[in-house]
Design a protein around this motif. Structure first.
Motif, PDB file in Angstrom:
ATOM      1  N   GLU A  22       1.093  -1.198  -0.067  1.00 29.69           N
ATOM      2  CA  GLU A  22       0.143   0.146   0.030  1.00 29.69           C
ATOM      3  C   GLU A  22       0.754   1.306   0.053  1.00 29.69           C
ATOM      4  O   GLU A  22       1.997   1.006   0.493  1.00 29.69           O
ATOM      5  CB  GLU A  22      -0.875  -0.060   1.214  1.00 29.69           C
ATOM      6  CG  GLU A  22      -1.981  -1.061   1.255  1.00 29.69           C
ATOM      7  CD  GLU A  22      -2.859  -0.864   2.292  1.00 29.69           C
ATOM      8  OE1 GLU A  22      -3.697   0.089   2.451  1.00 29.69           O
ATOM      9  OE2 GLU A  22      -2.766  -1.533   3.357  1.00 29.69           O
ATOM     10  N   PRO A  28       1.899   2.026   5.951  1.00 31.03           N
ATOM     11  CA  PRO A  28       0.974   0.728   6.223  1.00 31.03           C
ATOM     12  C   PRO A  28       1.523  -0.410   6.738  1.00 31.03           C
ATOM     13  O   PRO A  28       2.773  -0.582   6.206  1.00 31.03           O
ATOM     14  CB  PRO A  28       0.226   0.755   4.678  1.00 31.03           C
ATOM     15  CG  PRO A  28       1.397   1.134   3.711  1.00 31.03           C
ATOM     16  CD  PRO A  28       2.392   1.977   4.350  1.00 31.03           C
ATOM     17  N   HIS A  57      -3.399  -5.627   8.070  1.00 34.65           N
ATOM     18  CA  HIS A  57      -4.298  -5.193   8.834  1.00 34.65           C
ATOM     19  C   HIS A  57      -5.959  -5.516   8.392  1.00 34.65           C
ATOM     20  O   HIS A  57      -5.846  -5.874   7.390  1.00 34.65           O
ATOM     21  CB  HIS A  57      -4.131  -3.501   8.864  1.00 34.65           C
ATOM     22  CG  HIS A  57      -4.242  -3.076   7.458  1.00 34.65           C
ATOM     23  ND1 HIS A  57      -5.529  -2.810   6.846  1.00 34.65           N
ATOM     24  CD2 HIS A  57      -3.221  -2.595   6.761  1.00 34.65           C
ATOM     25  CE1 HIS A  57      -5.412  -2.002   5.606  1.00 34.65           C
ATOM     26  NE2 HIS A  57      -4.160  -2.019   5.477  1.00 34.65           N
ATOM     27  N   LYS A  66       6.374  -0.339  11.192  1.00 35.37           N
ATOM     28  CA  LYS A  66       4.929  -0.148  10.863  1.00 35.37           C
ATOM     29  C   LYS A  66       4.236  -1.344  11.193  1.00 35.37           C
ATOM     30  O   LYS A  66       2.897  -1.251  11.091  1.00 35.37           O
ATOM     31  CB  LYS A  66       5.019   0.206   9.113  1.00 35.37           C
ATOM     32  CG  LYS A  66       5.519  -1.255   8.392  1.00 35.37           C
ATOM     33  CD  LYS A  66       5.754  -0.820   7.007  1.00 35.37           C
ATOM     34  CE  LYS A  66       6.255  -1.980   5.958  1.00 35.37           C
ATOM     35  NZ  LYS A  66       5.517  -3.083   6.137  1.00 35.37           N
ATOM     36  N   PHE A  92      -1.139   5.458  10.576  1.00 35.79           N
ATOM     37  CA  PHE A  92      -1.763   5.111   9.407  1.00 35.79           C
ATOM     38  C   PHE A  92      -3.233   4.498   9.783  1.00 35.79           C
ATOM     39  O   PHE A  92      -3.931   4.922   9.047  1.00 35.79           O
ATOM     40  CB  PHE A  92      -1.061   4.031   9.022  1.00 35.79           C
ATOM     41  CG  PHE A  92      -1.332   3.620   7.833  1.00 35.79           C
ATOM     42  CD1 PHE A  92      -0.979   3.892   6.330  1.00 35.79           C
ATOM     43  CD2 PHE A  92      -2.294   2.638   7.758  1.00 35.79           C
ATOM     44  CE1 PHE A  92      -1.633   3.545   5.210  1.00 35.79           C
ATOM     45  CE2 PHE A  92      -2.750   1.873   6.450  1.00 35.79           C
ATOM     46  CZ  PHE A  92      -2.516   2.443   5.176  1.00 35.79           C
ATOM     47  N   LEU A  93      -3.150   3.805  10.724  1.00 38.31           N
ATOM     48  CA  LEU A  93      -4.752   3.052  11.085  1.00 38.31           C
ATOM     49  C   LEU A  93      -5.654   4.000  11.437  1.00 38.31           C
ATOM     50  O   LEU A  93      -6.824   3.657  11.706  1.00 38.31           O
ATOM     51  CB  LEU A  93      -4.450   1.821  11.907  1.00 38.31           C
ATOM     52  CG  LEU A  93      -3.781   0.715  11.304  1.00 38.31           C
ATOM     53  CD1 LEU A  93      -3.476  -0.352  12.397  1.00 38.31           C
ATOM     54  CD2 LEU A  93      -3.986   0.406  10.031  1.00 38.31           C
ATOM     55  N   ALA A  97      -8.469   4.668   7.938  1.00 37.93           N
ATOM     56  CA  ALA A  97      -7.179   5.270   7.296  1.00 37.93           C
ATOM     57  C   ALA A  97      -7.504   5.644   5.786  1.00 37.93           C
ATOM     58  O   ALA A  97      -6.967   6.082   5.060  1.00 37.93           O
ATOM     59  CB  ALA A  97      -6.088   3.821   6.924  1.00 37.93           C
TER      60      ALA A  97
END
Length: 1002
Positions: free
Chosen positions: A371, A387, A391, A897, A910-911, A956
């Motif tokens: 990503e 990313p 996830h 990450k 990121f999340l 995100a």
């Protein structure tokens, strides 16, 4: 044909953008320059790197010019004097930039022409912010001597400069690493005919960004490399390779081959044909190489000039990518050239799809960047978040749950007046933040009116005691304008709204008329002119208004015997207003400036005489003579200093409450205000703010008392007062939830630590310090609080008993958290450092173990699941990582990450990036708190405008939808899910409002 190919000018190699910034390594010995078989296309060129758009024409030979031709008879003409004919116009400046304070940074070379490629210094700083990893972007440029540069013209060709986010220049030996100097004019990359120097041809690798600082630190643990399928150069990707893995190097090669759609990958080669045989070579010998080829058979590691290579099943990378001149002159078939052209024209695969990712139990073995990183602008600075490899799917639809207000804790008495009533149903009526609360003590239940969008500033009960008028302050936006609402206490329905766009800053006071059954409502604007207005509320008609021109107006009321007579009071102000039929007002000043008397409360006798109380502790009675003039009939001292409340009971007894002396006294108005009796509230309750009889109309003497410390007490003058409601009365920031029960604890600036279970207060312990953070031990038996003075306070969570107080530092301890095992406590302080404590005996024994120094204030903190790392958020919303074992900051965000976090209370990452720059609401404020649910499916966020939003997790995307509510005017300081995710608790606002929310199906 071959001559034209050889005479073609060699173009610059392009520094392609990559997912992570990587400092270049020391330059390796470069072979002779040779033509680049893959010149960049026009779309790949950067504006600061000028190149000719086509190859130069070959020179004309003398024998090609015949005698008598035009070339021999043409007269000499002067060259045009255009600026484009001057080669100096096209000459770009080559400048090398280093990161401030980093002697290991190899430098980034940049070529530009002032006025052509870059218009101003700001444009250059924007470009450098993208190329250099700086905490707050590129803002200042210094010379090597520390002299700041302000204009592009000050940057000299071939010189080196230092780029910084701050005004402070740090002297260091820039351009030197491992004994080898990097310069702006150092060696040229092999295969480029003059262009970017090695300092500018590659980004920082993860291994180099993790290089230990001069004073020592954690060695490199991973590298980002580009791997290419030697059979098909169009198949390539970038991977993060863990150099500390225990898996054999041969198995790693096979895994890499699967990513590149190769079967049986056995060999790895550099771009020059050298074979890579171990992780050690990747870490040391080939530390400055970022591109590698994978093949399945043994190939020649290098070719000797002048010797043709044998035909191999799989060609060596040196023949496929950067061939030497004599090898290229050898039979370079049309098939090879065609394949090379196809490889160049096809798009490069930088991120592998989900199906091509190698699954492995050791998630740090091989990680494919599938990503794109997310870039978020916060406070004008762009942050990049990488990313994770695995996830949950991102769902932008709103969550299936919504927030429903279940309970409001405390009472607002610290900064308001006359805000406690009793309804005919026996419910207590008061307000907290933007919520009107009706509390039934017998049923232990609450009802809430949530029609307001900003904090309620004043409220009044209708003479029928079934309707309420409430006014709110002004906020941002059209929906948050100041106005007055009339609503029913029975149905909680809004009957009328008036005053939109009429009030400037808010509604300071509101009151119903008495004689005509409450048909009129007066309202006082909280703006500079303090405009008094009268409304016929059933129709929303404005009957008249007048500017009182008072700075601090405390209250207003209708006279009970005349609906056209209004009284306003405040600081140095007591005025009677007679409203005429034409809407104008006649003003009669009883007290006016420069008097320092602050009239704080107002009541009426049965015959209409006016009773006032002031900040000096005096009660004054005003009567009217036969001519209609007002005079002071009586005045006496009732309390020491201020009086905050007056209540006239039906039998003629006047009740007064003192704000400073905490006394409640009864006076007989029929006997010249003879003192009947008095009592005193306990010190922990605070002073008197508002008084109301428990059963209006009955003379039993039972009272409800709202206090200045946000408590509600009940009792009478003949017996002591008991606490009905407890609340924090100063800024409330610390909030922690029990690990396995529906309990939570709060800690505020009022030096109170309180434990709540359901709707009940379990205990409230007074400590000696203002608390700003709170954490619950995983065992559930201990609470740890951080103070503004740097003290760690430990309490027994079962009984609230004080266990220990430890001095940590001299700065506020803004955040603290236990790891999952409960044997380590991490504390983030205002000075930017992390303090680690070893914890034993179920959270009751603490010993300071280590300290990790930092620079920026820390406000949020999370532990990793394995307890090896921390992530923190600074006051400037920078996301920082810390290696607990190495006791050093982790400088590579891309290497972190895929770390799994035990909690996620950080506001950036990121999340959770979908909370920022969301397309469905304007980002005019900042996210002040966030928390992930225990099931990892919901995310709660609160901002500085008081909005509470519920998202799906992970969040995100800027298209993420949410469920929203707003009951606060100030910032939300903390919001957390309870352990079972069925409820959520929030704290914040200007009045330390604490609320419990139930998550129900939407």
């Amino acid at each position: 044909m071959s001559r034209r190919l050889q005479s073609r000018p060699r173009l610059h190699s392009r520094n392609r953008p990559q997912a992570a910034a990587e400092p270049p390594p020391a330059p390796e010995p470069t072979p002779a320059a040779e033509p680049d078989p893959h010149p960049p296309s026009d779309e790949e060129r950067e504006p600061g790197d000028w190149r000719p758009s086509r190859p130069a024409s070959p020179p004309q030979r003398p024998d090609d010019i015949s005698e008598g031709s035009e070339a021999t008879v043409r007269p000499n003409r002067p060259e045009p004097t255009s600026r484009y004919a001057n080669l100096n116009y096209w000459k770009a400046r080559r400048v090398t930039f280093y990161r401030n304070g980093d002697p290991f940074h190899p430098g980034v070379e940049f070529r530009f022409k002032p006025g052509r490629d870059l218009a101003s210094m700001d444009a250059l700083l924007d470009r450098l912010s993208e190329r250099l990893e700086l905490p707050r972007g590129a803002r200042f440029i210094f010379g090597m001597d520390g002299d700041r540069k302000y204009r592009l013209e000050e940057l000299e060709d071939g010189a080196s400069y230092v780029v910084s986010s701050y005004k402070t220049f740090k002297a260091a030996s820039y351009g030197k690493k491992n004994g080898m100097w990097y310069g702006g004019t150092s060696g040229v990359v092999s295969g480029t005919g003059g262009g970017w120097s090695r300092a500018g041809t590659r980004k920082q690798s993860v291994a180099e960004s993790d290089a230990p600082p001069p004073g020592g630190g954690k060695p490199a643990s991973g590298r980002v490399i580009r791997i290419i399928n030697n059979m098909d150069h169009s198949i390539q990707c970038r991977v993060l390779l863990n150099l500390r893995t225990t898996q054999p190097f041969e198995e790693v090669l096979e895994d890499l081959g699967q990513v590149l759609k190769m079967s049986g990958a056995k060999r790895m080669y550099t771009i020059t044909g050298q074979e890579v045989r171990s992780f050690s070579q990747l870490r040391n010998e080939f530390a400055d190489v970022e591109t590698f080829y994978l093949g399945s058979v043994i190939v020649a590691p290098a070719l000797t000039p002048g010797v043709s290579a044998p035909i191999l099943p799989i060609e060596s990378p040196i023949r496929r990518s950067r061939s030497r001149a004599n090898v290229a002159a050898a039979p370079a078939s049309e098939d090879m050239r065609g394949r090379r052209a196809r490889s160049k024209s096809r798009p490069r695969v930088l991120y592998a799809p989900e199906g091509e990712i190698v699954r492995n139990s050791d998630y740090t073995l091989l990680e494919v960047l599938k990503e794109e990183p997310i870039r978020v602008t916060i406070r004008g600075l762009r942050r990049t978040f990488y990313p994770p490899i695995h996830h949950a799917p991102i769902d932008n639809s709103p969550p299936e749950k919504k927030m429903q207000l279940d309970w409001v804790y405390g009472y607002r008495g610290a900064d308001s007046r006359r805000n406690l009533w009793v309804l005919p149903t026996g419910e207590l009526l008061y307000y907290v933040a933007a919520v009107a609360v009706m509390y039934d003590r017998d049923e232990e239940s609450q009802r809430h009116y949530t029609g307001h969008t900003e904090d309620i500033q004043c409220m009044e009960l209708h003479p029928s005691r079934e309707l309420v008028a409430s006014g709110q302050r002004a906020g941002r936006g059209r929906r948050a304008q100041a106005h007055v609402r009339i609503w029913s206490t029975d149905t909680l329905q809004t009957l009328h709204v008036f005053g939109m766009a009429e009030f400037e800053a808010g509604v300071a006071a509101v009151a119903f008329s008495q004689l005509n059954g409450g048909s009129y409502v007066l309202a006082v604007d909280a703006g500079r002119e303090s405009i008094l207005s009268v409304w016929q509320w059933q129709w929303g008609h404005l009957l008249g208004k007048v500017a009182t021109l008072q700075e601090e107006l405390t209250g207003a009321a209708f006279h009970p015997l005349d609906d056209n007579l209004l009284i306003t009071h405040g600081k140095g102000h007591l005025t009677f207003w007679n409203r005429r039929k034409d809407g104008f007002f006649e003003r009669t000043d009883i007290i006016k400036p420069p008097s320092r008397t602050h009239v704080t409360a107002l009541q009426f006798e049965q015959d209409g005489d006016v009773v006032t109380a002031d900040s000096d502790g005096f009660i004054t009675i005003y009567s009217v003579d036969s001519d209609g003039a007002y005079f002071v009939r009586m005045e006496f001292e009732a309390h020491i200093k201020g009086i905050s409340s007056l209540v006239m009971l039906s039998e003629g007894t006047l009740i007064s409450g003192g704000e400073k002396d905490r006394k409640i006294a009864a006076w007989d108005s029929l006997q010249n205000y003879k003192r009947i009796t008095e009592t005193k509230l306990p010190e922990s309750a605070g002073g008197v703010r508002s008084i109301y009889p428990q059963r209006p109309g009955r003379n039993d003497g039972n009272l409800y008392v709202g206090t200045t410390r946000n408590n509600i007490m009940e009792g009478s003058l003949q017996r002591r007062f008991n606490q009905v409601l407890f609340g924090h009365y100063k800024q409330l920031i610390g909030l922690a939830v029990h690990p396995d029960d529906e309990m939570f604890a709060t800690a505020g600036h009022d030096k109170n630590i309180a434990l709540w279970k359901g709707h009940k207060l379990v205990f409230a312990t007074q400590v000696g310090y203002e608390c700003v953070s709170l954490a619950w031990h995983p065992g559930g038996g201990a609470l740890a609080a951080g103070s503004t003075e740097g003290h760690l306070v430990v309490l027994n969570a079962d009984a609230g008993a004080h266990v220990a107080t430890l001095r940590v530092c001299g700065s506020p301890l803004n955040t603290l958290q236990y790891n999952s095992a409960g044997d380590t406590l991490a504390i983030g302080s205002q000075n930017g450092s992390i303090y680690l404590f070893r914890v034993s005996r179920d959270g009751f024994s603490y010993k300071k173990s280590n300290k990790i120094r930092g620079a920026q204030p820390l406000v949020q903190l999370d532990w990793s699941l394995d307890g090896n790392y921390l992530q923190t958020v600074t006051a400037d919303y920078d996301l920082a990582f810390w290696d607990i074992k190495a006791l050093s900051p982790e400088k590579s965000p891309i290497a972190m990450k895929d770390v799994k976090w035990s909690t996620y209370n950080s506001t950036v990452g990121f999340l959770v990036s979908g909370m920022w720059n969301n397309r469905f609401y304007p980002m005019t404020t900042l996210i002040s708190t966030a928390s992930r649910s225990a099931a990892h499916d919901l995310l709660i966020s609160g901002d500085t405008d008081g909005y509470l939003r519920l998202f799906r997790y992970p969040c995100a995307s800027p298209k993420a939808e949410y469920n929203e509510t707003k009951v606060y005017s100030g910032a939300l300081y903390c919001a957390r899910f309870l352990f079972n995710d069925r409820c959520m608790v929030s704290a914040g606002g200007q009045d330390a409002a604490l609320m419990l929310w139930e998550l129900v199906d939407d």
